[in-house]
Design a protein around this motif. Structure first.
Motif, PDB file in Angstrom:
ATOM      1  N   GLN A  15       0.828  -1.208   0.000  1.00 24.34           N
ATOM      2  CA  GLN A  15       0.000   0.000   0.000  1.00 24.34           C
ATOM      3  C   GLN A  15       0.867   1.264   0.000  1.00 24.34           C
ATOM      4  O   GLN A  15       0.640   2.212   0.749  1.00 24.34           O
ATOM      5  N   GLN A  16       1.895   1.247  -0.862  1.00 28.05           N
ATOM      6  CA  GLN A  16       2.813   2.378  -1.011  1.00 28.05           C
ATOM      7  C   GLN A  16       3.435   2.805   0.319  1.00 28.05           C
ATOM      8  O   GLN A  16       3.609   3.977   0.602  1.00 28.05           O
ATOM      9  N   GLY A  17       3.750   1.816   1.121  1.00 28.10           N
ATOM     10  CA  GLY A  17       4.412   2.094   2.384  1.00 28.10           C
ATOM     11  C   GLY A  17       3.504   2.618   3.475  1.00 28.10           C
ATOM     12  O   GLY A  17       4.005   3.131   4.490  1.00 28.10           O
ATOM     13  N   GLN A  18       2.200   2.458   3.331  1.00 26.60           N
ATOM     14  CA  GLN A  18       1.254   2.967   4.328  1.00 26.60           C
ATOM     15  C   GLN A  18       0.511   1.857   5.069  1.00 26.60           C
ATOM     16  O   GLN A  18      -0.346   2.144   5.899  1.00 26.60           O
ATOM     17  N   ALA A  19       0.820   0.599   4.777  1.00 30.04           N
ATOM     18  CA  ALA A  19       0.082  -0.512   5.397  1.00 30.04           C
ATOM     19  C   ALA A  19       0.287  -0.543   6.904  1.00 30.04           C
ATOM     20  O   ALA A  19      -0.639  -0.855   7.656  1.00 30.04           O
ATOM     21  N   CYS A  20       1.494  -0.216   7.370  1.00 28.38           N
ATOM     22  CA  CYS A  20       1.796  -0.235   8.809  1.00 28.38           C
ATOM     23  C   CYS A  20       2.443   1.074   9.225  1.00 28.38           C
ATOM     24  O   CYS A  20       3.413   1.083  10.010  1.00 28.38           O
ATOM     25  N   ALA A  21       1.918   2.180   8.714  1.00 28.28           N
ATOM     26  CA  ALA A  21       2.554   3.478   8.938  1.00 28.28           C
ATOM     27  C   ALA A  21       2.582   3.862  10.411  1.00 28.28           C
ATOM     28  O   ALA A  21       3.486   4.588  10.847  1.00 28.28           O
ATOM     29  N   ASN A  22       1.629   3.397  11.194  1.00 27.43           N
ATOM     30  CA  ASN A  22       1.556   3.778  12.613  1.00 27.43           C
ATOM     31  C   ASN A  22       2.022   2.666  13.547  1.00 27.43           C
ATOM     32  O   ASN A  22       1.703   2.682  14.731  1.00 27.43           O
TER      33      ASN A  22
END
Length: 886
Positions: free
Chosen positions: A77-84
């Motif tokens: 997901q363009q580096g947003q799958a585990c952003a937090n």
């Protein structure tokens, strides 16, 4: 190209970074690259994009293309799958670094700690096709030009660590060297997070790092607390690994590798080896990489004969311990075997050095492998959840002859990263754990043959790697023990076993139960509930609770002068008979206060049945007529049936009920501190395995029919008065009723035995009912039970002639002689062969409440005083055999 690199410091640092062959050189060159570009290392995936944007260098473009292609997969997901998500990875082995790379591609902040300061493992790893493709997609050829050239399918551990370390640094993984992870530091209060206990003194930024995911890849010798490890051991097989310096001369490059030679396939080679050197091997492998790597399996007797082992000790740890192995003899053994296998073409074999500067040769038992029973856990304290996962050797140690170590290690790293992605998406803890355990079940079964053939399609999604995948093979209910909710009472229970008698009221559900009990018992004299142990030892609180829920069952005035054990026993029996709440602990345990958890489980039944009943102040209150509790309704129904029973005829059939209106018999004063023991086996009873019968407790596995050993259930068993054993209704001996009759007991009346001369009676006279045998017999009045008869019992019952006069009981019929029994058995064996057999009709009903009056046989043979010889009977029966039966 050299001039361009020299004029631009960033280009020069990048070239040094790519070509570096030592761990410290990799770190220093990357630090110089970041400083030249004005960036800070460890900035996550955003750092990679900044380096790529600012480093406009032709030599790096091929590497950027490969990493961009990998990061563009939809699963990330363009580096947003585990952003937090914040992750801590322990261990910089190949599996730990590969898992860190995947977590970084998902966009998580990844911090990795490693206790070593350099990579020194020379052993060579066999690679599966998918691992070769995976590493090439990460730029392995850019960092290590000789990676899997031609038909080579192996790489040294050190080189694999170096190339994965470079990829991890580029993707923004923050790495700390020389730091040892010693344990977890739970959040001290609500609003704080989980931290790591590290040694030696870590930087302040690392010491204060709070994370919600921990991935352990620290090897088989360190597994986080909470995981269970079991050993898988086979027959002793001693493996020897050795690494020699690779001078990369022309002669050395021309020596062919040995992918694997076993004795059963080349006996001539091993016989020649034994004759020339005295070395007896089972197999040998030779790989060429940074070193000349040999691994072989030696026979124990050979090692003892050549002086490698001093003594033949029974324990493997002692046999291969440093005190029993002679290093010089082991080196000579390995050198001689390697020289013979390569026909002496490697020249002078010089040992490579391990991390401690010693010759890199070792003996080990490769049949001893450790395996974790679970691959993940969840811990929660003060609302902060921590997801723990295992990868690498601390998850499962590989069986090295199969070459599965790094391949299955990478698969476990992918599965762990997928678990973190599901965790970040908000899936429930039990659902995440169930999916991870479902994947873990597949790990030991994977091989290049049973995975998807198209390795180019492999992604983080397990469906792209495993055919016939079932992520629901393990259900959430099966992994509840992997979800630990920690609180102060839980920690106290683990750390202070001497305080086991105090109630644990830390959880919200227990506090709610305690508050409800306090409300229900408020206002009763002498009752003050503060916990689940000492407040209930006198029995008054339990009596007050029963009286509050059903006024009139227990009059407080009746309790005067009773002891604590008598009062508690009274309350337990009334609650069981009137309210239908079966006790899960004995009165002795309540009085002693030794089982607060059992008391909590028992009181929770009250709470679930009566929690919706409105509370009214005062010691006496009437229960609402419209209570929704099914338990209260059944209790009322039982009492109504009991009151009706006294008005019906004696012959009326009724369902089995208890006798709650009669006060239960009070036990004699016993030792109040006695623990709950099974009445049959005498062993300790735990809450979940208790089964209560008439105030006694049994293991559910012990409470079985004495004849068929079938598990007994309420309403489907009876106790024989003669031997005291429990039976199912089908096998309950009827002789017990005769014994009861002989003592004059009116509770179990036996049917009168028919007279031997009686003929077929007329109309059936009034019949005496047979009382049911209740699983919990009342001390004052007998209860009824259903009698299930087997076919043999029905046949015997049908042969009886019931006399009209039930008031007189003739003497019992004498037993038949041996000859009569033999004649009856032989006649029965010829049924269907034309021999007329006079037998009554068998009733169809299998459940009766009383013996019906059956028609007797037309003529019953009388047994004479003098017995007919058995041979005569046999002849008479044989004479009636039809022709053609032989």
């Amino acid at each position: 190209m050299a001039s361009t690199a020299s004029t631009n410091p960033a280009h020069a640092h990048f070239e040094s970074f790519v070509q570096a062959q030592l761990c410290q050189d990799v770190l220093s060159s990357f630090q110089g690259l970041c400083e030249a570009l004005g960036l800070e290392s460890g900035g996550g995936l955003a750092q990679y994009h900044k380096i790529k944007a600012q480093l406009n260098y032709w030599s790096a473009k091929s590497l950027w293309a490969k990493l961009d292609k990998r990061a563009s997969q939809s699963v990330y997901q363009q580096g947003q799958a585990c952003a937090n998500t914040k992750c801590l990875v322990v261990g910089a082995g190949p599996c730990g670094l590969r898992a860190a790379v995947e977590l970084a591609l998902l966009g998580a902040r990844v911090v990795l700690v490693e206790k070593r300061t350099k990579f020194s493992r020379h052993n060579v790893l066999h690679l599966w096709p998918f691992t070769i493709h995976d590493l090439r997609a990460l730029g392995a050829k850019k960092f290590y030009g000789r990676f899997c050239t031609g038909t080579l399918d192996h790489i040294s551990i050190r080189q694999l660590q170096l190339l994965l370390l470079k990829v991890a640094l580029l993707l923004g993984v923050e790495i700390h060297w020389g730091i040892t992870f010693t344990g977890l530091q739970p959040p001290p209060r609500k609003g704080s997070g989980w931290r790591a206990q590290l040694q030696p003194r870590p930087p302040a930024q690392l010491a204060n790092y709070e994370f919600d995911v921990l991935i352990s890849a620290a090897g088989g010798k360190f597994v986080p607390e909470g995981f269970t490890i079991r050993e898988m051991r086979g027959k002793l097989a001693i493996g020897i690994t050795v690494n020699f310096v690779n001078g990369r001369t022309v002669e050395e490059t021309q020596v062919p590798e040995i992918s694997g030679v076993a004795r059963i396939y080349n006996q001539k080679f091993f016989q020649s080896l034994l004759k020339a050197t005295g070395i007896d091997l089972e197999n040998i492998v030779y790989y060429k990489d940074d070193t000349h790597y040999f691994v072989m399996t030696a026979k124990k007797q050979c090692l003892l004969r050549l002086g490698v082992l001093l003594q033949d000790l029974p324990e493997t740890d002692q046999l291969l311990g440093s005190a029993n192995v002679v290093p010089e003899a082991l080196q000579d053994f390995a050198r001689a075997a390697a020289d013979f296998a390569t026909h002496g073409k490697l020249g002078k074999l010089e040992f490579a050095r391990d991390a401690r500067g010693r010759p890199d040769v070792a003996a080990f038992d490769f049949t001893s492998m450790m395996r974790a029973e679970s691959s993940a856990r969840v811990q929660e304290k003060h609302g902060a959840r921590l997801l723990l996962g295992l990868v690498g050797d601390c998850l499962v140690e590989p069986f090295w002859p199969l070459g599965t170590g790094v391949a299955r290690g990478f698969l476990a790293g992918f599965d762990a990263a997928w678990m973190v992605k599901r965790w970040a998406e908000g899936a429930g803890p039990l659902e995440v754990l169930a999916e991870r355990e479902s994947l873990y079940q597949l790990l030991s079964q994977t091989s290049p043959e049973n995975m998807h053939r198209n390795v180019a399609q492999y992604e983080l999604d397990p469906a792209t790697r495993y055919p016939n995948l079932n992520l629901r093979a393990v259900t959430p209910n099966q992994v509840q023990d992997l979800y630990d909710v920690m609180d102060k009472e839980h920690a106290q229970r683990k750390g202070d076993k001497t305080d086991a008698g105090k109630a644990r009221t830390g959880s919200a559900g227990t506090e709610e139960l305690l508050h409800w009990c306090q409300e229900q018992t408020a206002g009763f004299p002498g009752v003050h509930v503060t916990d689940f142990s000492s407040s209930w030892t006198d029995g008054l609180a339990l009596c007050a609770l029963v009286h509050r829920l059903q006024p009139g069952l227990l009059d407080p005035s009746e309790l005067q002068g009773m002891g604590a054990l008598e009062t508690t026993t009274w309350a337990l029996k009334v609650a069981e008979h009137e309210l239908g709440i079966t006790p899960v602990l004995s009165a002795q345990a309540v009085v002693a206060g030794s089982d607060p958890l059992g008391l909590i489980a028992y009181l929770s039944h009250f709470h679930s049945a009566f929690k919706n009943m409105p509370h009214s102040s005062g010691p006496v209150s009437q229960a609402p007529s419209g209570t929704p509790s099914a338990v209260l309704f059944l209790g009322k129904l039982q009492r109504t049936l009991q009151r009706t029973r006294a008005k019906v005829e004696a012959e009326t059939e009724e369902p089995p009920i208890f006798e709650p209106t009669v006060p239960p018999a009070l036990p004699s004063e016993q030792e109040a501190g006695a623990e709950d023991l099974c009445e049959l086996c005498g062993k300790h009873l735990f809450i979940l395995e208790r089964f209560c019968v008439d105030g006694h407790f049994f293991h559910r596995g012990c409470f079985r029919c004495h004849t068929c050993e079938a598990t007994l259930w309420p309403g489907g068993y009876g106790q024989h008065l003669g031997d005291g054993h429990f039976y199912c209704l089908q096998h309950l001996p009827q002789e017990g009723q005769k014994e009861a009759d002989s003592s004059g007991s009116p509770e179990n009346q036996e049917l009168p035995t028919p007279d031997g001369n009686s003929t077929q009676p007329g109309p059936s006279p009034p019949r005496s009912p047979v009382k049911r045998v209740s699983p919990v017999p009342s001390p004052s009045q007998p209860t009824r039970r259903l009698i299930r008869l087997s076919s043999l019992e029905r046949l015997r019952l049908s042969s009886l002639a019931i006399t009209p006069d039930s008031g007189t009981e003739p003497p019992p019929k004498p037993p038949r002689s041996c000859s009569a029994l033999a004649r009856q058995a032989l006649e029965g064996s010829f049924v269907g062969w034309g021999v007329p057999v006079q037998a009554p009709q068998v009733p169809k009903a299998t459940e009766v409440e009383e013996y019906p009056v059956m028609e007797e046989e037309e003529e019953e043979e009388e047994e004479e005083e003098e017995e007919v010889p058995l041979e005569t009977d046999l002849e008479q029966v044989s004479s009636r055999r039809p022709v053609g039966c032989l």
